[in-house]
Design a protein around this motif. Structure first.
Motif, PDB file in Angstrom:
ATOM      1  N   LEU A  97      15.450  29.495  29.322  1.00 37.84           N
ATOM      2  CA  LEU A  97      14.621  28.349  29.729  1.00 37.84           C
ATOM      3  C   LEU A  97      13.152  28.756  29.819  1.00 37.84           C
ATOM      4  CD1 LEU A  97      16.945  26.838  32.488  1.00 37.84           C
ATOM      5  CD2 LEU A  97      16.338  25.710  30.339  1.00 37.84           C
ATOM      6  N   ASN A  98      12.899  29.943  30.408  1.00 42.58           N
ATOM      7  CA  ASN A  98      11.518  30.446  30.506  1.00 42.58           C
ATOM      8  C   ASN A  98      10.890  30.568  29.132  1.00 42.58           C
ATOM      9  OD1 ASN A  98      10.818  30.695  33.135  1.00 42.58           O
ATOM     10  ND2 ASN A  98      11.791  32.709  33.383  1.00 42.58           N
ATOM     11  N   ASN A  99      11.649  31.177  28.187  1.00 41.93           N
ATOM     12  CA  ASN A  99      11.135  31.370  26.831  1.00 41.93           C
ATOM     13  C   ASN A  99      10.819  30.042  26.149  1.00 41.93           C
ATOM     14  OD1 ASN A  99      11.386  34.070  27.151  1.00 41.93           O
ATOM     15  ND2 ASN A  99      13.350  34.236  26.054  1.00 41.93           N
ATOM     16  N   LEU A 100      11.604  29.006  26.496  1.00 37.40           N
ATOM     17  CA  LEU A 100      11.409  27.700  25.851  1.00 37.40           C
ATOM     18  C   LEU A 100      10.492  26.797  26.676  1.00 37.40           C
ATOM     19  CD1 LEU A 100      15.137  26.985  24.792  1.00 37.40           C
ATOM     20  CD2 LEU A 100      13.269  27.641  23.282  1.00 37.40           C
ATOM     21  N   ASN A 101       9.961  27.347  27.780  1.00 30.13           N
ATOM     22  CA  ASN A 101       9.071  26.557  28.645  1.00 30.13           C
ATOM     23  C   ASN A 101       9.745  25.339  29.264  1.00 30.13           C
ATOM     24  OD1 ASN A 101       6.558  26.794  29.668  1.00 30.13           O
ATOM     25  ND2 ASN A 101       5.590  26.783  27.632  1.00 30.13           N
ATOM     26  N   LYS A 102      11.006  25.523  29.654  1.00 32.78           N
ATOM     27  CA  LYS A 102      11.753  24.431  30.270  1.00 32.78           C
ATOM     28  C   LYS A 102      12.191  24.865  31.651  1.00 32.78           C
ATOM     29  CE  LYS A 102      13.842  23.319  25.770  1.00 32.78           C
ATOM     30  NZ  LYS A 102      13.562  21.989  25.298  1.00 32.78           N
TER      31      LYS A 102
END
Ligand code: AMP
Length: 209
Positions: A97-102
Motif C-alpha cells: 500500500l505504501n509503495n502504491l501510495n494507498k
C-alpha cells in the motif's frame, strides 16, 4: 476509501461486503472468490489450491499477495474480504500500500462465537455466478440477482469448518491486534441480523463518503 473486513468463517463478511460496496460504490475484493475462480482450471497449481481450500488451510502468502497486487495496482476503493489472513500478509500489505501510495481507512472486525458461526454454515448457499451469499432453510435455492441455482460450497461442512475456525484463531486472530494498535479497528457483534450489522457499519463510516 479502502476497508478491510476481518471475521471467522460464516460471520457475514460476504453479505456485509456486498452491502458496503453497494452503498459506498466500492469494489468487492474477496481472496476466496479469486481463488475459486483460479481453481476452475485443471492444472497442477489449481488442484493444489483446491485441495488446501477443501481442507480449510491457507494458500501461500506469495500467491495471495500477487493476486492482491494485480487487482489493486490500477484501481482504487476496495472492500477486502478475507484478506489479510495472517500477520505476514498484513505486514506485506502495508508495504504494498505504501509503495502504491494507498491506505486503509477502516478495519471492521465482525465478532461471532463458534457455535453461531457453525449453525450458519449449515444453511449457507452461494450463487456460482455472482457469489451472493444466502442463509436458507426450506426456501427455493435460486439467486435473486441472476436466477441461477444456488450451490453449497465444498468447504461448508462441519469438519472443514472446524479446521477453518482453528486456522482463524491461530493465524488470523493476531491480525486484529495489529490493526487495533494502529487505531483503525472497529469491532461489531456479528450475531445480529445483517441489517443491524450493516447499520452499525454505516454509523462507523458515516454518510460523508
Ligand atoms: P473465504 O471465501 O474467505 O471463506 O475463503 C475460502 C478459503 O480460501 C479459505 O479457507 C482459504 O483456504 C482460502 N483463502 C482465502 N483467502 C485467503 C488468504 N488471504 N490467504 C490464504 N488463503 C486464503
Amino acid at each position: 476509501m479502502n476497508i478491510i473486513l476481518i471475521a471467522p468463517p460464516a460471520a457475514g463478511k460476504g453479505t456485509q461486503s456486498e452491502l458496503i460496496c453497494k452503498k459506498y460504490n466500492l469494489n468487492h475484493l474477496s481472496t476466496g472468490d479469486l481463488l475459486r475462480e483460479v481453481t476452475i482450471k485443471d492444472d497442477e497449481v489449481s488442484r493444489e489450491i483446491k485441495d488446501l481450500m477443501n481442507k480449510g488451510m491457507l494458500i501461500s502468502d506469495d500467491i495471495i499477495l500477487k493476486l492482491i497486487e494485480n487487482k489493486i495496482k490500477d484501481n482504487d476503493n476496495f472492500v477486502f474480504d478475507g484478506f489479510p489472513r495472517n500477520l505476514n500478509q498484513a505486514i506485506s500489505f502495508d508495504t504494498l500500500l505504501n509503495n502504491l501510495n494507498k491506505k486503509i481507512d477502516y478495519v471492521i472486525y465482525l465478532k461471532i462465537d463458534k457455535q453461531t458461526a457453525l449453525s450458519r454454515i449449515v444453511d449457507r448457499y452461494v450463487c456460482p455466478k455472482c457469489n451472493s451469499v444466502y442463509n436458507l432453510k426450506d426456501e427455493v435455492k435460486i439467486c435473486k440477482n441472476c436466477s441461477e441455482q444456488l450451490i453449497k460450497r465444498k468447504d461448508d461442512n462441519e469438519e472443514t469448518f472446524n479446521n477453518r475456525y482453528d486456522v482463524y484463531m491461530n493465524e488470523t486472530y493476531p491480525v486484529i491486534n495489529y490493526y487495533k494498535e494502529k487505531g483503525i479497528l472497529h469491532e461489531i457483534d456479528s450475531s445480529n441480523t445483517p441489517d443491524t450489522i450493516f447499520n452499525e457499519i454505516e454509523s462507523i463510516i458515516g454518510e460523508l463518503w
